[in-house]
Design a protein around this motif. Structure first.
Motif, mmCIF file in Angstrom:
data_model
loop_
_atom_site.group_PDB
_atom_site.id
_atom_site.type_symbol
_atom_site.label_atom_id
_atom_site.label_comp_id
_atom_site.label_asym_id
_atom_site.label_seq_id
_atom_site.Cartn_x
_atom_site.Cartn_y
_atom_site.Cartn_z
ATOM 1 N N VAL A 1 0.851 -1.186 0.000
ATOM 2 C CA VAL A 1 0.000 0.000 0.000
ATOM 3 C C VAL A 1 0.888 1.238 0.000
ATOM 4 C CG1 VAL A 1 -0.205 0.022 2.555
ATOM 5 C CG2 VAL A 1 -1.940 1.179 1.167
ATOM 6 N N ALA A 2 0.477 2.255 -0.787
ATOM 7 C CA ALA A 2 1.207 3.534 -0.799
ATOM 8 C C ALA A 2 0.492 4.492 0.150
ATOM 9 C CB ALA A 2 1.223 4.112 -2.214
ATOM 10 N N VAL A 3 1.262 5.103 1.059
ATOM 11 C CA VAL A 3 0.681 6.057 2.008
ATOM 12 C C VAL A 3 1.591 7.278 2.108
ATOM 13 C CG1 VAL A 3 -0.459 4.264 3.391
ATOM 14 C CG2 VAL A 3 1.826 5.016 4.025
ATOM 15 N N PRO A 4 1.033 8.455 2.453
ATOM 16 C CA PRO A 4 1.904 9.613 2.687
ATOM 17 C C PRO A 4 2.890 9.291 3.819
ATOM 18 C CG PRO A 4 -0.410 10.268 2.578
ATOM 19 C CD PRO A 4 -0.393 8.777 2.619
ATOM 20 N N ALA A 5 4.146 9.628 3.610
ATOM 21 C CA ALA A 5 5.168 9.322 4.625
ATOM 22 C C ALA A 5 4.835 9.975 5.961
ATOM 23 C CB ALA A 5 6.535 9.793 4.131
ATOM 24 N N SER A 6 4.096 11.089 5.926
ATOM 25 C CA SER A 6 3.730 11.786 7.167
ATOM 26 C C SER A 6 2.805 10.946 8.046
ATOM 27 C CB SER A 6 3.022 13.102 6.831
ATOM 28 O OG SER A 6 1.839 12.851 6.094
ATOM 29 N N ARG A 7 2.224 9.869 7.468
ATOM 30 C CA ARG A 7 1.296 9.023 8.234
ATOM 31 C C ARG A 7 2.017 7.928 9.021
ATOM 32 N NH1 ARG A 7 -2.387 12.512 8.515
ATOM 33 N NH2 ARG A 7 -0.496 13.656 8.088
ATOM 34 N N LEU A 8 3.318 7.767 8.839
ATOM 35 C CA LEU A 8 4.031 6.637 9.461
ATOM 36 C C LEU A 8 4.540 6.982 10.856
ATOM 37 C CD1 LEU A 8 6.233 5.190 6.556
ATOM 38 C CD2 LEU A 8 3.852 4.692 7.139
ATOM 39 N N LEU A 9 4.444 6.011 11.745
ATOM 40 C CA LEU A 9 5.035 6.134 13.082
ATOM 41 C C LEU A 9 5.896 4.909 13.352
ATOM 42 C CD1 LEU A 9 1.855 7.490 14.760
ATOM 43 C CD2 LEU A 9 4.062 8.590 14.978
ATOM 44 N N ARG A 10 7.028 5.127 13.992
ATOM 45 C CA ARG A 10 7.962 4.021 14.243
ATOM 46 C C ARG A 10 7.430 3.097 15.339
ATOM 47 N NH1 ARG A 10 12.264 5.047 11.179
ATOM 48 N NH2 ARG A 10 12.525 7.239 10.634
ATOM 49 N N ILE A 11 7.697 1.800 15.157
ATOM 50 C CA ILE A 11 7.207 0.798 16.118
ATOM 51 C C ILE A 11 8.323 -0.069 16.671
ATOM 52 C CG2 ILE A 11 4.868 0.672 15.188
ATOM 53 C CD1 ILE A 11 5.775 -1.839 13.634
ATOM 54 N N GLY A 12 9.579 0.230 16.299
ATOM 55 C CA GLY A 12 10.680 -0.598 16.802
ATOM 56 C C GLY A 12 10.552 -2.024 16.313
ATOM 57 N N ASP A 13 10.807 -2.969 17.192
ATOM 58 C CA ASP A 13 10.802 -4.377 16.770
ATOM 59 C C ASP A 13 9.476 -5.069 17.101
ATOM 60 O OD1 ASP A 13 10.965 -4.437 19.479
ATOM 61 O OD2 ASP A 13 12.783 -5.669 19.602
ATOM 62 N N MET A 14 8.449 -4.266 17.343
ATOM 63 C CA MET A 14 7.150 -4.850 17.715
ATOM 64 C C MET A 14 6.593 -5.765 16.632
ATOM 65 S SD MET A 14 3.698 -2.767 18.695
ATOM 66 C CE MET A 14 4.694 -1.627 19.588
ATOM 67 N N ASP A 15 5.955 -6.834 17.058
ATOM 68 C CA ASP A 15 5.264 -7.747 16.156
ATOM 69 C C ASP A 15 4.232 -6.956 15.325
ATOM 70 O OD1 ASP A 15 4.220 -11.066 16.482
ATOM 71 O OD2 ASP A 15 3.078 -9.595 15.335
ATOM 72 N N LEU A 16 4.216 -7.150 14.011
ATOM 73 C CA LEU A 16 3.323 -6.351 13.156
ATOM 74 C C LEU A 16 1.849 -6.655 13.418
ATOM 75 C CD1 LEU A 16 5.350 -6.440 9.806
ATOM 76 C CD2 LEU A 16 5.192 -4.545 11.452
ATOM 77 N N THR A 17 1.530 -7.905 13.793
ATOM 78 C CA THR A 17 0.121 -8.219 14.090
ATOM 79 C C THR A 17 -0.314 -7.536 15.384
ATOM 80 O OG1 THR A 17 0.704 -10.267 15.234
ATOM 81 C CG2 THR A 17 0.145 -10.456 12.909
ATOM 82 N N GLN A 18 0.632 -7.182 16.235
ATOM 83 C CA GLN A 18 0.322 -6.409 17.441
ATOM 84 C C GLN A 18 0.258 -4.914 17.127
ATOM 85 O OE1 GLN A 18 -0.450 -6.951 20.768
ATOM 86 N NE2 GLN A 18 -0.926 -8.956 19.941
ATOM 87 N N ALA A 19 1.121 -4.465 16.218
ATOM 88 C CA ALA A 19 1.189 -3.032 15.922
ATOM 89 C C ALA A 19 -0.049 -2.550 15.168
ATOM 90 C CB ALA A 19 2.452 -2.722 15.111
ATOM 91 N N ALA A 20 -0.552 -3.355 14.211
ATOM 92 C CA ALA A 20 -1.671 -2.900 13.379
ATOM 93 C C ALA A 20 -2.886 -2.473 14.207
ATOM 94 C CB ALA A 20 -2.037 -3.972 12.349
ATOM 95 N N PRO A 21 -3.363 -3.308 15.150
ATOM 96 C CA PRO A 21 -4.578 -2.916 15.891
ATOM 97 C C PRO A 21 -4.396 -1.659 16.736
ATOM 98 C CG PRO A 21 -4.121 -5.266 16.205
ATOM 99 C CD PRO A 21 -2.915 -4.676 15.536
ATOM 100 N N LEU A 22 -3.171 -1.279 17.030
ATOM 101 C CA LEU A 22 -2.962 -0.070 17.833
ATOM 102 C C LEU A 22 -3.498 1.163 17.118
ATOM 103 C CD1 LEU A 22 0.707 -0.628 19.059
ATOM 104 C CD2 LEU A 22 -1.416 -1.151 20.287
ATOM 105 N N THR A 23 -3.482 1.151 15.771
ATOM 106 C CA THR A 23 -3.755 2.366 15.008
ATOM 107 C C THR A 23 -5.232 2.772 15.002
ATOM 108 O OG1 THR A 23 -4.019 1.161 12.920
ATOM 109 C CG2 THR A 23 -1.790 1.856 13.499
ATOM 110 N N ASP A 24 -6.110 1.862 15.420
ATOM 111 C CA ASP A 24 -7.525 2.217 15.532
ATOM 112 C C ASP A 24 -8.113 1.578 16.794
ATOM 113 O OD1 ASP A 24 -10.230 2.673 15.345
ATOM 114 O OD2 ASP A 24 -10.483 1.877 13.337
#
Ligand SMILES: [Zn+2]
Ligand SMILES: [Zn+2]
Length: 344
Positions: free
Chosen positions: A123-146
């Motif tokens: 997916v292409a997104v504006p770079a301004s929308r990204l936040l760093r998550i370190g080494d967090m599991d991606l399946t854990q990081a995704a639900p954080l955003t909503d």
């Protein structure tokens, strides 16, 4: 690449589409995980013309940077990030204060809402929308955003009332509600009363730190009143993550005088507000009613911090991309506990 798209109102299907490229100011992300949200069902059910079609759904995204577009600094291939889904105008009174969730110009716009979202390989997104998550599991990081950000924002609004020793009622222990319980545990010293029709959801609430659980039914108000006392006392704060007529009725009948009702769920119920002096008012005196929406970028950064400290953990049910339509059907039937996450 593969994408799960709303090809027409109400129709969700997996199709092959051209891989997007990162335009100026954008980043191409390899999607690691996407949360399946009730809002996606509202998008699917909305009348024709409300949302663009065809559109790739998915607004709760975490992934790895594949490619950066012209003018992007600070991000490079291999970086891991969560996506702040809202795209405000960036110039109005609200956006200038960081409140893109209140943008005065762009009606509910964002990734997976007004442009292609994350239910795809990339997916292409504006770079301004990204936040760093370190080494967090991606399946854990995704639900954080909503599922994490939305209750965090609601709790931030209510924070002046969430004094040590007060009571917060959380109605609906689904994707957002189970995160709300943990955020309250991590950031307040309030008594948490979790309410849901499902025993499994209440078990989840207890594991997440709720002090009391109430199985919702015709006697919900009596059961909660037994815990919070009779009017004009009651719950200092009520968070309704359902927003249907029965939950809104429960919410307004258990909130204390001077309390706060935060209506987060979008189930389409109606809350009557009738100021009267000669009979019990529909909403107690001095009580405020708010309709929070999603959250801010700054708040998402704080939600990510909570998760990285081990204080916020999504209870996740993972599905491969080709099972996304089935995952949404389970969500519609109320058969998902915690958050469904699609892993492309
Ligand atoms: Zn959502
Ligand atoms: Zn704006």
């Amino acid at each position: 690449m593969r994408a799960v798209r709303m090809t027409a109102p109400g129709v969700l299907e997996q199709v092959e589409v051209a891989t997007p490229t990162a335009g100026p100011g954008e980043v191409l992300l390899r999607v690691g995980a996407v949360g399946a949200c009730h809002s996606d069902l509202h998008i699917l059910d909305a009348p024709a013309g409300t949302f663009p079609t065809p559109i790739t759904l998915g607004h709760e995204i975490a992934g790895t940077v594949d490619q950066v577009g012209a003018g992007v600094t600070g991000w490079s291939a291999g970086d891991r990030a969560a996506v702040y889904g809202i795209i405000g105008c960036g110039r109005c009174r609200a956006c200038l204060r960081g409140l893109e969730n209140q943008c005065r110009v762009v009606p509910v716009g964002g990734v997976g809402l007004s442009r292609d979202g994350g239910l795809a390989d990339q997916v292409a997104v504006p770079a301004s929308r990204l936040l760093r998550i370190g080494d967090m599991d991606l399946t854990q990081a995704a639900p954080l955003t909503d599922a994490g950000l939305t209750p965090y924002h609601a709790i931030e609004l209510a924070r002046p009332k969430l004094r040590p020793g007060t009571t917060c009622v959380v109605i609906g222990i689904g994707g957002l509600g189970h995160m709300a319980v943990q955020i309250l545990v991590a950031t307040t010293a309030v008594r948490i009363i979790a309410v849901d029709t499902s025993v499994a959801a209440l078990d989840l609430a207890s594991r997440m730190g709720a002090h009391e659980v109430v199985q919702a039914g015709p006697d919900s108000v009596d059961k909660i009143r037994a815990l919070v006392g009779p009017p004009p006392d009651g719950a200092d704060v009520v968070l309704d993550f359902v927003g249907a007529d029965p939950t809104l009725t429960t919410a307004r009948q258990v909130v204390a005088t001077g309390g706060r009702l935060l209506l987060v769920g979008l189930a389409g119920g109606t809350l009557p507000v009738r100021p009267v002096a000669d009979e019990p008012p529909t909403v107690p005196l001095e009580t405020s009613v708010e309709v929070p929406f999603w959250g801010t970028r700054a708040e998402l950064q704080e939600v990510i911090a909570l998760a990285r400290l081990g204080q916020l953990h999504a209870d996740v049910q993972a599905f491969p991309l080709d099972q996304a339509p089935e995952a949404y059907e389970l969500l519609r039937r109320g058969e998902i506990h915690g958050r469904a996450v699609i892993v492309p």
